[in-house]
Design a protein around this motif. Structure first.
Motif, short mmCIF file in Angstrom:
data_model
loop_
_atom_site.label_atom_id
_atom_site.label_comp_id
_atom_site.label_asym_id
_atom_site.label_seq_id
_atom_site.Cartn_x
_atom_site.Cartn_y
_atom_site.Cartn_z
N GLY A 31 -1.45 -4.08 -11.47
CA GLY A 31 -1.98 -2.73 -11.45
C GLY A 31 -2.30 -2.29 -10.03
N PRO A 32 -2.39 -0.97 -9.82
CA PRO A 32 -2.68 -0.44 -8.48
C PRO A 32 -3.96 -1.01 -7.88
CG PRO A 32 -2.12 1.34 -9.99
CD PRO A 32 -2.16 0.09 -10.81
N ASN A 33 -4.94 -1.20 -8.72
CA ASN A 33 -6.21 -1.70 -8.24
C ASN A 33 -6.08 -3.06 -7.57
OD1 ASN A 33 -8.87 -1.12 -8.05
ND2 ASN A 33 -9.03 -0.63 -10.22
N ILE A 34 -5.34 -3.95 -8.25
CA ILE A 34 -5.11 -5.29 -7.70
C ILE A 34 -4.25 -5.17 -6.44
CG2 ILE A 34 -4.02 -7.53 -8.18
CD1 ILE A 34 -6.57 -7.05 -9.75
N HIS A 79 0.82 -1.22 0.00
CA HIS A 79 0.00 0.00 0.00
C HIS A 79 0.85 1.27 0.00
CE1 HIS A 79 -4.18 -1.71 1.35
NE2 HIS A 79 -3.75 -2.18 0.19
N LEU A 96 1.54 2.27 -3.59
CA LEU A 96 0.43 2.46 -4.54
C LEU A 96 0.48 3.85 -5.14
CD1 LEU A 96 -2.83 1.16 -2.83
CD2 LEU A 96 -1.71 0.23 -4.84
N PRO A 97 0.31 3.92 -6.44
CA PRO A 97 0.25 5.27 -7.04
C PRO A 97 -1.15 5.85 -6.84
CG PRO A 97 0.19 3.58 -8.75
CD PRO A 97 0.23 2.86 -7.43
N LEU A 98 -1.24 6.84 -6.01
CA LEU A 98 -2.52 7.52 -5.79
C LEU A 98 -2.46 8.86 -6.48
CD1 LEU A 98 -2.99 6.70 -2.02
CD2 LEU A 98 -4.55 6.04 -3.84
N LEU A 127 -4.08 -2.71 -4.36
CA LEU A 127 -4.90 -2.19 -3.25
C LEU A 127 -5.74 -3.32 -2.66
CD1 LEU A 127 -6.23 0.09 -1.53
CD2 LEU A 127 -7.91 0.32 -3.37
N LEU A 128 -6.43 -4.04 -3.53
CA LEU A 128 -7.30 -5.12 -3.08
C LEU A 128 -6.52 -6.19 -2.33
CD1 LEU A 128 -9.73 -5.87 -6.06
CD2 LEU A 128 -10.22 -4.75 -3.88
#
Lengths: 301, 301
Positions: free
Chosen positions: A139-142, A117, A120-122, A144-145
């Motif tokens: 990817g960031p989405n994965i 986390h 993660l690129p926010l 994060l999850l």
């Protein structure tokens, strides 16, 4: 005994007693020399045990699109000494390494989730200079999850280690609280918050030693303090031993954070680290004649 | 008894027995009518108890820059029926609401953390149509961190509810595992993964009912199944009761997800929901003469 530690520390050589090494009573000091196979340090040895435990715990089962990246992220996170310290503390107070294996594994999972986390690129996130650029396999989405999945999985591993035969439920619940606090809003998350607050700078000089110390205290310090305390709790240590080892872990973690973090070239940092080493070893003074050599090596990892 | 439920269901009216309402033995049916003050439903009433418990558990203490947003995010998340269902299930099997309060609070925290992370703007994230646009009081960075802090805090609350006087450590550890699984990579996170896989479309029609069902089963279904099972475990229910209530929760959660999610206008969805209602109420058939009215109202919230 204190003198011995300082000498050891001064020499920068740590002689480690392997569980499997043959102890020769006639040469007590020599028996403490490294005799482990393949020149592995205690830390590396217990770390590979933790890794093996985690590999068993996270099989590559369906749904593969979830477990494959979870597996990857857990093992892609850089190794951290807090889980190994947890096992060392357990052994130091007379427990068996296995009693703390689930907690140590949970600590690695928490560290891996945090690491994932943190990177993660926010959309509003400037990358703190203290964080290295890392390769993102997903990817960031994965990411994060999966971070969100790894945290509960750590607590599951820990809760599952409850063994009616050992009657250890109370210790496991206590350790659960220790880990939640180390990771939460007055622990790791508070450290990450401080880290984001550091004024961004293009130069080498980032923030002063005081700031680095504060971040390291909450992040690496808190994680290691927790690891050592959890090991001592699970190994059946006394309250006094638990608190001594908690402080030892705090100093060890701070050293780790300061030596391997962004501010490692900061002026005055070496002196602070040296002081922390002394403080750490001081906490071990009363653990005479026990597995002190293994755990004291952590001040120098 | 089954007929009574279906009738109730058909009428779309649910008569709720309040804990505080006066039961008049001469008029047993009337006593089941709503007598709660301010027309509150059972759900709303227990929800406000959970909220009060959480408000006590998350005081606004230093560091304020961490606790203030944490407080905000926990209470800004939309209310969810899984925590209230946890208390209702506990009462149904003969337990006292207080025995499940920590688990119910932990469930709300998990839901709040999930909700927060679901709405984080990530660089690669298309916003699924099933997620409403929400107001962000804080930057993504803070929301990421706080989500990470809220999850362990939930487990801490739960572990802290261990009470030596009640000798309930084993139940709490079991409930911890239930919650970790509901939130993890085969639960909520798997549902979120499916959700991201839905082909994006600009029209009203998003994905088919089968896809909606699968997402709702893992997300809302899993959370409610967990809530009901946890309540039954903590209330001292039998294994059979626990599994019945777990299935009841699954159906209730799926109904919630399908009626309030993105695909609520989808063709064929009403029929599926009606079938789920019947299945849910069927699970309650054997809980005759107990606090069935309160819990059966959940199929219609």
């Amino acid at each position: 005994m204190a003198a011995a530690f300082y000498r050891l520390n001064g020499n920068q050589t740590f002689h480690i007693l392997s569980r499997s090494s043959a102890v020769r009573p006639s040469l007590p000091h020599r028996s403490m020399m490294i005799t482990m196979s393949q020149n592995q340090s205690y830390w590396a040895s217990v770390n590979s045990e933790i890794e093996a435990h985690l590999k068993q715990a996270i099989p590559l089962r369906p749904p593969l699109q979830v477990f494959e990246p979870m597996h990857h992220l857990v093992f892609a996170a850089p190794q951290n000494t807090a889980p190994a310290l947890c096992l060392a503390a357990c052994e130091l107070v007379g427990g068996h390494r296995d009693q703390a294996m689930a907690a140590a594994s949970a600590l690695h999972l928490m560290h891996a989730a945090s690491f994932t986390h943190e990177h993660l690129p926010l959309t509003d996130r400037p990358r703190p200079k203290s964080r290295p650029v890392i390769h993102h396999a997903y990817g960031p989405n994965i990411e994060l999850l999966l971070g969100d999945a790894i945290i509960p999985f750590g607590f599951e591993l820990l809760a599952r280690s409850d063994d009616p035969a050992q009657n250890n439920s109370d210790r496991i619940l206590r350790v659960t609280i220790e880990i939640t606090r180390a990771m939460g809003s007055q622990g790791m998350v508070e450290g990450q918050y401080y880290e984001l607050e550091c004024p961004q700078s293009d130069g080498e000089e980032l923030c002063d030693v005081g700031w680095i110390e504060q971040v390291c205290k909450k992040k690496e310090g808190g994680l290691h303090a927790c690891g050592a305390a959890c090991g001592a709790i699970l190994g059946g240590g006394s309250e006094e031993e638990i608190e001594k080892l908690r402080r030892f872990g705090l100093y060890v973690g701070m050293i780790q954070g300061m030596l391997h973090g962004a501010g490692r070239k900061e002026k005055g940092l070496k002196e602070v680290v040296e002081e922390l080493r002394n403080l750490a070893l001081k906490e071990l003074e009363e653990f005479k004649g026990r597995k002190v050599e293994a755990i004291s090596s952590f001040v120098n990892v």
